[in-house]
Design a protein around this motif. Structure first.
Motif, PDB file in Angstrom:
ATOM      1  N   ILE A 151       7.279 -27.765  15.525  1.00 37.50           N
ATOM      2  CA  ILE A 151       8.025 -26.765  16.289  1.00 37.50           C
ATOM      3  C   ILE A 151       8.497 -27.377  17.600  1.00 37.50           C
ATOM      4  CG2 ILE A 151       7.912 -24.472  17.325  1.00 37.50           C
ATOM      5  CD1 ILE A 151       5.593 -23.854  15.445  1.00 37.50           C
ATOM      6  N   PRO A 152       9.752 -27.171  17.999  1.00 37.98           N
ATOM      7  CA  PRO A 152      10.222 -27.656  19.310  1.00 37.98           C
ATOM      8  C   PRO A 152       9.487 -26.941  20.437  1.00 37.98           C
ATOM      9  CG  PRO A 152      12.069 -27.103  17.858  1.00 37.98           C
ATOM     10  CD  PRO A 152      10.836 -26.581  17.194  1.00 37.98           C
ATOM     11  N   ALA A 153       9.384 -27.604  21.569  1.00 37.92           N
ATOM     12  CA  ALA A 153       8.682 -27.042  22.725  1.00 37.92           C
ATOM     13  C   ALA A 153       9.419 -25.824  23.261  1.00 37.92           C
ATOM     14  CB  ALA A 153       8.535 -28.101  23.815  1.00 37.92           C
ATOM     15  N   ARG A 154       8.666 -24.845  23.710  1.00 38.04           N
ATOM     16  CA  ARG A 154       9.210 -23.622  24.297  1.00 38.04           C
ATOM     17  C   ARG A 154       8.967 -23.605  25.795  1.00 38.04           C
ATOM     18  NH1 ARG A 154      10.609 -23.724  19.167  1.00 38.04           N
ATOM     19  NH2 ARG A 154      11.011 -21.710  18.190  1.00 38.04           N
ATOM     20  N   VAL A 155       9.595 -22.631  26.460  1.00 36.05           N
ATOM     21  CA  VAL A 155       9.395 -22.488  27.905  1.00 36.05           C
ATOM     22  C   VAL A 155       7.983 -22.000  28.193  1.00 36.05           C
ATOM     23  CG1 VAL A 155      10.181 -21.306  29.992  1.00 36.05           C
ATOM     24  CG2 VAL A 155      11.840 -22.048  28.278  1.00 36.05           C
ATOM     25  N   ALA A 156       7.508 -21.032  27.413  1.00 37.73           N
ATOM     26  CA  ALA A 156       6.177 -20.462  27.635  1.00 37.73           C
ATOM     27  C   ALA A 156       5.506 -20.214  26.303  1.00 37.73           C
ATOM     28  CB  ALA A 156       6.275 -19.153  28.416  1.00 37.73           C
ATOM     29  N   ALA A 157       4.187 -20.345  26.284  1.00 39.78           N
ATOM     30  CA  ALA A 157       3.364 -20.089  25.105  1.00 39.78           C
ATOM     31  C   ALA A 157       2.312 -19.056  25.479  1.00 39.78           C
ATOM     32  CB  ALA A 157       2.700 -21.369  24.609  1.00 39.78           C
ATOM     33  N   ILE A 158       2.266 -17.954  24.733  1.00 39.81           N
ATOM     34  CA  ILE A 158       1.279 -16.901  24.967  1.00 39.81           C
ATOM     35  C   ILE A 158       0.128 -17.128  23.998  1.00 39.81           C
ATOM     36  CG2 ILE A 158       0.847 -14.439  25.008  1.00 39.81           C
ATOM     37  CD1 ILE A 158       4.401 -15.628  25.187  1.00 39.81           C
ATOM     38  N   VAL A 159      -1.072 -17.322  24.518  1.00 39.23           N
ATOM     39  CA  VAL A 159      -2.238 -17.676  23.712  1.00 39.23           C
ATOM     40  C   VAL A 159      -3.374 -16.723  24.031  1.00 39.23           C
ATOM     41  CG1 VAL A 159      -1.537 -20.095  23.632  1.00 39.23           C
ATOM     42  CG2 VAL A 159      -3.085 -19.323  25.419  1.00 39.23           C
ATOM     43  N   ASP A 160      -4.413 -16.768  23.177  1.00 38.64           N
ATOM     44  CA  ASP A 160      -5.563 -15.880  23.348  1.00 38.64           C
ATOM     45  C   ASP A 160      -6.750 -16.562  24.013  1.00 38.64           C
ATOM     46  OD1 ASP A 160      -6.240 -17.611  21.361  1.00 38.64           O
ATOM     47  OD2 ASP A 160      -6.853 -16.098  19.902  1.00 38.64           O
ATOM     48  N   ASN A 162      -7.974 -19.781  22.991  1.00 40.82           N
ATOM     49  CA  ASN A 162      -8.647 -20.751  22.129  1.00 40.82           C
ATOM     50  C   ASN A 162      -8.580 -22.136  22.769  1.00 40.82           C
ATOM     51  OD1 ASN A 162      -8.131 -22.826  19.615  1.00 40.82           O
ATOM     52  ND2 ASN A 162      -9.725 -21.326  19.178  1.00 40.82           N
ATOM     53  N   GLY A 163      -9.728 -22.793  22.905  1.00 43.81           N
ATOM     54  CA  GLY A 163      -9.780 -24.082  23.587  1.00 43.81           C
ATOM     55  C   GLY A 163      -8.952 -25.169  22.932  1.00 43.81           C
ATOM     56  N   PRO A 164      -9.117 -25.439  21.612  1.00 47.66           N
ATOM     57  CA  PRO A 164      -8.303 -26.464  20.962  1.00 47.66           C
ATOM     58  C   PRO A 164      -6.809 -26.176  21.039  1.00 47.66           C
ATOM     59  CG  PRO A 164     -10.209 -25.935  19.617  1.00 47.66           C
ATOM     60  CD  PRO A 164     -10.193 -24.945  20.741  1.00 47.66           C
ATOM     61  N   LEU A 165      -6.415 -24.908  21.004  1.00 49.48           N
ATOM     62  CA  LEU A 165      -5.002 -24.562  21.097  1.00 49.48           C
ATOM     63  C   LEU A 165      -4.441 -24.935  22.465  1.00 49.48           C
ATOM     64  CD1 LEU A 165      -2.376 -23.239  20.245  1.00 49.48           C
ATOM     65  CD2 LEU A 165      -3.384 -21.016  20.807  1.00 49.48           C
ATOM     66  N   THR A 166      -5.142 -24.563  23.517  1.00 50.49           N
ATOM     67  CA  THR A 166      -4.666 -24.882  24.864  1.00 50.49           C
ATOM     68  C   THR A 166      -4.589 -26.386  25.070  1.00 50.49           C
ATOM     69  OG1 THR A 166      -5.701 -22.839  25.664  1.00 50.49           O
ATOM     70  CG2 THR A 166      -5.088 -24.478  27.308  1.00 50.49           C
ATOM     71  N   THR A 167      -5.582 -27.114  24.579  1.00 49.13           N
ATOM     72  CA  THR A 167      -5.567 -28.574  24.716  1.00 49.13           C
ATOM     73  C   THR A 167      -4.385 -29.189  23.970  1.00 49.13           C
ATOM     74  OG1 THR A 167      -7.983 -28.558  24.877  1.00 49.13           O
ATOM     75  CG2 THR A 167      -6.921 -30.654  24.358  1.00 49.13           C
ATOM     76  N   THR A 168      -4.105 -28.696  22.778  1.00 49.63           N
ATOM     77  CA  THR A 168      -3.003 -29.234  21.984  1.00 49.63           C
ATOM     78  C   THR A 168      -1.657 -28.953  22.639  1.00 49.63           C
ATOM     79  OG1 THR A 168      -4.322 -28.871  19.984  1.00 49.63           O
ATOM     80  CG2 THR A 168      -1.971 -29.273  19.698  1.00 49.63           C
ATOM     81  N   ILE A 169      -1.489 -27.760  23.215  1.00 47.81           N
ATOM     82  CA  ILE A 169      -0.231 -27.436  23.894  1.00 47.81           C
ATOM     83  C   ILE A 169      -0.002 -28.353  25.077  1.00 47.81           C
ATOM     84  CG2 ILE A 169       0.943 -25.664  25.247  1.00 47.81           C
ATOM     85  CD1 ILE A 169      -0.288 -23.569  23.436  1.00 47.81           C
ATOM     86  N   LYS A 170      -1.036 -28.604  25.869  1.00 50.55           N
ATOM     87  CA  LYS A 170      -0.880 -29.483  27.030  1.00 50.55           C
ATOM     88  C   LYS A 170      -0.562 -30.912  26.615  1.00 50.55           C
ATOM     89  CE  LYS A 170      -3.951 -26.833  30.073  1.00 50.55           C
ATOM     90  NZ  LYS A 170      -5.225 -26.856  30.848  1.00 50.55           N
ATOM     91  N   ARG A 171      -1.056 -31.336  25.452  1.00 57.98           N
ATOM     92  CA  ARG A 171      -0.829 -32.712  25.011  1.00 57.98           C
ATOM     93  C   ARG A 171       0.548 -32.892  24.371  1.00 57.98           C
ATOM     94  NH1 ARG A 171      -2.134 -34.742  20.050  1.00 57.98           N
ATOM     95  NH2 ARG A 171      -3.465 -32.924  19.670  1.00 57.98           N
ATOM     96  N   LEU A 172       0.965 -31.920  23.523  1.00 58.14           N
ATOM     97  CA  LEU A 172       2.224 -32.065  22.796  1.00 58.14           C
ATOM     98  C   LEU A 172       3.410 -31.432  23.525  1.00 58.14           C
ATOM     99  CD1 LEU A 172       1.033 -31.355  19.136  1.00 58.14           C
ATOM    100  CD2 LEU A 172       1.312 -33.555  20.284  1.00 58.14           C
ATOM    101  N   TRP A 173       3.143 -30.376  24.296  1.00 64.16           N
ATOM    102  CA  TRP A 173       4.202 -29.717  25.069  1.00 64.16           C
ATOM    103  C   TRP A 173       3.829 -29.727  26.542  1.00 64.16           C
ATOM    104  CZ3 TRP A 173       4.531 -24.653  21.688  1.00 64.16           C
ATOM    105  CH2 TRP A 173       5.077 -24.977  20.449  1.00 64.16           C
ATOM    106  N   PRO A 174       3.882 -30.861  27.211  1.00 67.78           N
ATOM    107  CA  PRO A 174       3.431 -30.909  28.616  1.00 67.78           C
ATOM    108  C   PRO A 174       4.255 -30.049  29.552  1.00 67.78           C
ATOM    109  CG  PRO A 174       4.547 -32.954  27.992  1.00 67.78           C
ATOM    110  CD  PRO A 174       4.370 -32.166  26.735  1.00 67.78           C
ATOM    111  N   GLY A 175       5.505 -29.756  29.217  1.00 68.12           N
ATOM    112  CA  GLY A 175       6.343 -28.946  30.099  1.00 68.12           C
ATOM    113  C   GLY A 175       6.295 -27.465  29.802  1.00 68.12           C
ATOM    114  N   THR A 176       5.514 -27.028  28.840  1.00 68.68           N
ATOM    115  CA  THR A 176       5.436 -25.615  28.462  1.00 68.68           C
ATOM    116  C   THR A 176       4.428 -24.881  29.322  1.00 68.68           C
ATOM    117  OG1 THR A 176       6.056 -26.115  26.170  1.00 68.68           O
ATOM    118  CG2 THR A 176       4.954 -24.022  26.575  1.00 68.68           C
TER     119      THR A 176
END
Length: 397
Positions: A151-160, A162-176
């Motif tokens: 999936i292409p990076a988005r401006v914002a990601a709404i999450v619940d 989850n630790g692995p999810l937040t870590t993955t977003i910061k690693r793959l989508w650093p500007g999100t």
């Protein structure tokens, strides 16, 4: 010239002249069946039959299959009996829905996972449509990486949260930018503080959590943050209370065997650290900050929870008893129909789907433990008392 044109047209148009499957002679029309289809009869051997197009029959079966799968109606309503419908649509489970990328990039994306029968499906949602999904055993870094990479990076990601999810977003989508779901934050407050806390510090902190739902501007967000900072200063000493280990005294389950002391008010500290961490990482009021830039971002994952997640739970409840493979395929179709570019499901069907035969599962005779099999074997033995018993069962020996 007109006659030649007519002759050319009559030659090019194919004619419906089926042949007998018994003697290979031409068939002639012989009325209609009760279903309204043309009946054909062989004058040579008397055999009677009706012709059918496989693609039309399969399309009707597949249409009924999708209608049953995405509704609460019983299988018997789509055929003469439940067994007939199951037999006719068995091949439909071979069709796999595939996501078609539209190329449109939305400003926000909601990410969450839902569980059933030991499986977890990770869903990416725009708030209106499903983007993609990933099957896994649980929410972990490898699972989220497999989904987010597509999936292409988005401006914002709404999450619940989850630790692995937040870590993955910061690693793959650093500007999100990350927005923590306010509903899940409120649930965490009830988990740590309970709905009716007894301690004064917990009562005040729960009231601050409750006021979070009323924040709608950056000024109110600043005032709410100030209220929380005041609570921190007031109960700083309370949060540092410690309990020293004593011989014979009970120890909490979370305390390690060699631990000499621990914090007395652990649940209060967890509720405090949750909010403090969200404020530090700037993940609590992202939706308000982006609103200043003209972007509309949700503050909760309600669209995902009340949309695909609820639909999946309802589907599994209405179709309970399905094998795990069929349940997963049903969830795939459910999510596919919620994508933005969902086309007619029949377009995904190929002749190989109904030509594929289901695999037969054979039970291996040596499926037991190897050491037991080599010692005792796998067959019945008369020495074990498994022989045929004769005579009256009530006779006393």
């Amino acid at each position: 010239m007109v006659e030649h044109a007519l002759e050319a047209c009559s030659v090019s148009v194919p004619r419906n002249h089926p042949r007998c499957g018994v003697c290979a002679n031409k068939l002639v029309k012989n009325g209609q069946t009760t279903a309204g289809r043309t009946r054909w009869r062989c004058k040579h051997c008397g055999a009677s039959t009706s012709q059918s197009r496989t693609d039309i029959s399969r399309k009707a079966e597949f249409t009924s299959f999708i209608s049953w799968l995405t509704s609460t109606r019983a299988r018997g309503e789509f055929a003469t009996s439940t067994r007939t419908f199951t037999r006719q649509t068995q091949w439909c489970w071979n069709v796999i829905p595939t996501v078609t990328a539209t190329g449109e990039v939305h400003d926000q994306i909601m990410l969450d996972g839902t569980y059933f029968n030991g499986w977890c499906v990770l869903i990416a949602h725009t708030g209106k449509h499903a983007i993609d999904w990933q099957w896994c055993d649980q929410e972990k870094t490898a699972s989220w990486t497999a989904l987010i990479r597509r999936i292409p990076a988005r401006v914002a990601a709404i999450v619940d949260g989850n630790g692995p999810l937040t870590t993955t977003i910061k690693r793959l989508w650093p500007g999100t930018r990350i927005q923590r779901c306010h509903f899940h934050v409120r649930q965490a407050a009830n988990k740590h503080l309970t709905r009716r806390p007894n301690l004064p510090a917990n009562k005040e902190l729960l009231a601050i959590y409750t006021m979070l739902t009323d924040v709608s501007t950056l000024e109110q967000a600043a005032a709410w943050t100030g209220e929380f900072a005041g609570w921190e200063a007031k109960w700083e000493a309370f949060l540092k209370h410690r309990t020293t280990a004593q011989s014979g005294a009970p120890r909490p389950s979370y305390v390690r065997p060699g631990q000499h002391w621990w914090y007395t008010h652990l649940r209060t500290r967890r509720a405090w650290k949750l909010v403090a961490g969200l404020i530090r990482d700037d993940q609590l009021f992202t939706w308000l900050e982006l609103a200043e830039e003209g972007l509309v971002i949700a503050k909760t994952t309600n669209a995902l929870e009340g949309g695909p997640n609820k639909a999946i739970k309802d589907f599994l409840r209405h179709h309970r008893g399905l094998p795990v493979e069929h349940a997963r395929r049903g969830v795939d179709w459910l999510l596919y129909r919620q994508t933005e570019a969902a086309s007619d499901p029949w377009e995904l069907v190929t002749p190989s789907a109904w030509a594929k035969k289901p695999e037969r599962r054979l039970v291996r005779p040596d499926s037991g433990r190897s050491e037991t099999t080599s010692l005792y074997g796998t067959s019945f033995s008369i020495e074990d008392g498994n022989g045929i018993q004769k005579g009256w069962g009530g006779r006393s020996r």
